[in-house]
Design a protein around this motif. Structure first.
Motif, PDB file in Angstrom:
ATOM      1  N   ASP A  72       0.871  -1.286   0.097  1.00 51.90           N
ATOM      2  CA  ASP A  72      -0.127  -0.086   0.084  1.00 51.90           C
ATOM      3  C   ASP A  72       0.885   1.305   0.108  1.00 51.90           C
ATOM      4  OD1 ASP A  72      -1.782   1.879   0.417  1.00 51.90           O
ATOM      5  OD2 ASP A  72      -2.899   1.062   2.077  1.00 51.90           O
ATOM      6  N   ASP A 103       0.035   5.833   2.096  1.00 50.52           N
ATOM      7  CA  ASP A 103       0.559   6.691   3.367  1.00 50.52           C
ATOM      8  C   ASP A 103       2.121   6.369   3.208  1.00 50.52           C
ATOM      9  OD1 ASP A 103       1.267   4.280   4.838  1.00 50.52           O
ATOM     10  OD2 ASP A 103      -0.836   4.401   5.299  1.00 50.52           O
ATOM     11  N   THR A 104       2.739   7.261   4.113  1.00 48.74           N
ATOM     12  CA  THR A 104       4.372   7.192   4.117  1.00 48.74           C
ATOM     13  C   THR A 104       4.823   5.942   4.615  1.00 48.74           C
ATOM     14  OG1 THR A 104       4.362   9.758   4.480  1.00 48.74           O
ATOM     15  CG2 THR A 104       6.479   8.505   4.999  1.00 48.74           C
ATOM     16  N   PHE A 105       4.171   5.378   5.578  1.00 46.06           N
ATOM     17  CA  PHE A 105       4.634   4.074   6.239  1.00 46.06           C
ATOM     18  C   PHE A 105       4.695   2.902   5.348  1.00 46.06           C
ATOM     19  CE2 PHE A 105       3.585   0.294   8.600  1.00 46.06           C
ATOM     20  CZ  PHE A 105       4.961   0.108   9.338  1.00 46.06           C
ATOM     21  N   GLY A 106       3.540   2.933   4.499  1.00 43.22           N
ATOM     22  CA  GLY A 106       3.343   2.019   3.298  1.00 43.22           C
ATOM     23  C   GLY A 106       4.426   1.996   2.484  1.00 43.22           C
ATOM     24  N   LYS A 107       4.650   3.284   1.984  1.00 44.95           N
ATOM     25  CA  LYS A 107       5.764   3.505   0.861  1.00 44.95           C
ATOM     26  C   LYS A 107       7.266   3.152   1.440  1.00 44.95           C
ATOM     27  CE  LYS A 107       3.338   7.629  -1.014  1.00 44.95           C
ATOM     28  NZ  LYS A 107       3.248   8.935  -1.142  1.00 44.95           N
ATOM     29  N   MET A 108       7.420   3.255   2.574  1.00 47.84           N
ATOM     30  CA  MET A 108       8.775   3.077   3.230  1.00 47.84           C
ATOM     31  C   MET A 108       9.019   1.531   3.507  1.00 47.84           C
ATOM     32  SD  MET A 108       8.991   6.035   6.473  1.00 47.84           S
ATOM     33  CE  MET A 108      10.664   5.347   6.898  1.00 47.84           C
ATOM     34  N   GLN A 109       7.811   0.977   3.639  1.00 51.27           N
ATOM     35  CA  GLN A 109       7.983  -0.666   3.844  1.00 51.27           C
ATOM     36  C   GLN A 109       8.228  -1.166   2.431  1.00 51.27           C
ATOM     37  OE1 GLN A 109       4.356  -1.946   5.794  1.00 51.27           O
ATOM     38  NE2 GLN A 109       5.435  -2.705   7.279  1.00 51.27           N
ATOM     39  N   ASP A 142      11.837  -0.322   1.247  1.00 49.65           N
ATOM     40  CA  ASP A 142      12.820  -1.087   1.977  1.00 49.65           C
ATOM     41  C   ASP A 142      13.063  -2.741   1.560  1.00 49.65           C
ATOM     42  OD1 ASP A 142      13.585   0.889   3.776  1.00 49.65           O
ATOM     43  OD2 ASP A 142      12.302   0.239   5.301  1.00 49.65           O
TER      44      ASP A 142
END
Length: 222
Positions: A60, A63-69, A72
């Motif tokens: 997903d 949001d920023t968290f999903g993009k970073m996951q 990575d």
């Protein structure tokens, strides 16, 4: 150790054969390497997760968290090829994100080889999207997919400048057959004794094209 390939299969349009290609590529990599990591970024389209749930996870980028996951995972040089089934709804946001964070440069630094597989179409949305990718992605890493079922003729002007991978159209009855969620391309090759069938030849031809594509791209990056 060769660069870890990351295949991003994309189109700004729905129903152009994107997930079909993601399935073909994922099953080819499983057959060749014994492992693949799939990432499914879709809404309501038929998606990779539905066909290959054992090797695919949802992603997903809302949001920023999903993009970073996701990033990575994609820049991990672990020797396991990645296949991203990028839904049309996420096309603009995904490539906006990769451009902003310098994904291509960071991937190169980590010995990861992003390969963008753009499924061509003849509409205006695709005509606008392709030049945007050309501005971000080196031509040797941007592959145009000429799906005969979609394009039905010559590629739009400008989309055939780099490498082109052509996928011939299947008859409707065979397309309905391979669209079943229980269907496996590799299992069909293993179990169908008659290698002269149209579907057998179609799968082998596409697997061969994917193998040649992988060899040529990774040879450039190694």
């Amino acid at each position: 150790m060769n660069p870890t390939p990351v295949y991003i299969i994309c189109s700004p349009r729905p129903l152009v054969g994107k997930t079909l290609l993601a399935r073909l590529l994922s099953e080819f990599l499983l057959l060749k390497d014994g492992a693949v990591s799939g990432f499914d970024i879709n809404l309501k389209e038929p998606s990779l997760l539905e066909y290959l749930p054992r090797v695919t996870e949802t992603a997903d980028i809302a949001d920023t968290f999903g993009k970073m996951q996701l990033m990575d995972r994609l820049i991990a040089h672990d020797g396991v090829a990645k296949v991203v089934d990028l839904g049309f709804h996420a096309f603009d946001e995904f490539f906006k994100m990769t451009n902003q964070i310098g994904f291509l440069k960071e991937a190169t630094r980590r010995s990861v080889a992003p390969i963008i597989l753009f499924v061509a179409d003849t509409d205006r949305v695709s005509a606008r999207a392709y030049p945007t990718l050309r501005e971000q992605i080196p031509l040797n890493a941007l592959i145009t997919i000429d799906n005969e079922y979609v394009v039905r003729g010559e590629l739009p002007e400008g989309m055939g400048l780099g490498r082109v991978l052509r996928i011939t159209a299947l008859p409707s009855f065979l397309k309905t057959y391979v669209d079943r969620q229980t269907f496996s391309f590799t299992d069909y090759l293993r179990n169908e004794r008659d290698s002269s069938t149209e579907l057998h030849q179609w799968i082998r031809r596409n697997y061969t094209g994917l193998r040649e594509l992988e060899f040529s791209l990774l040879a450039q990056k190694s």
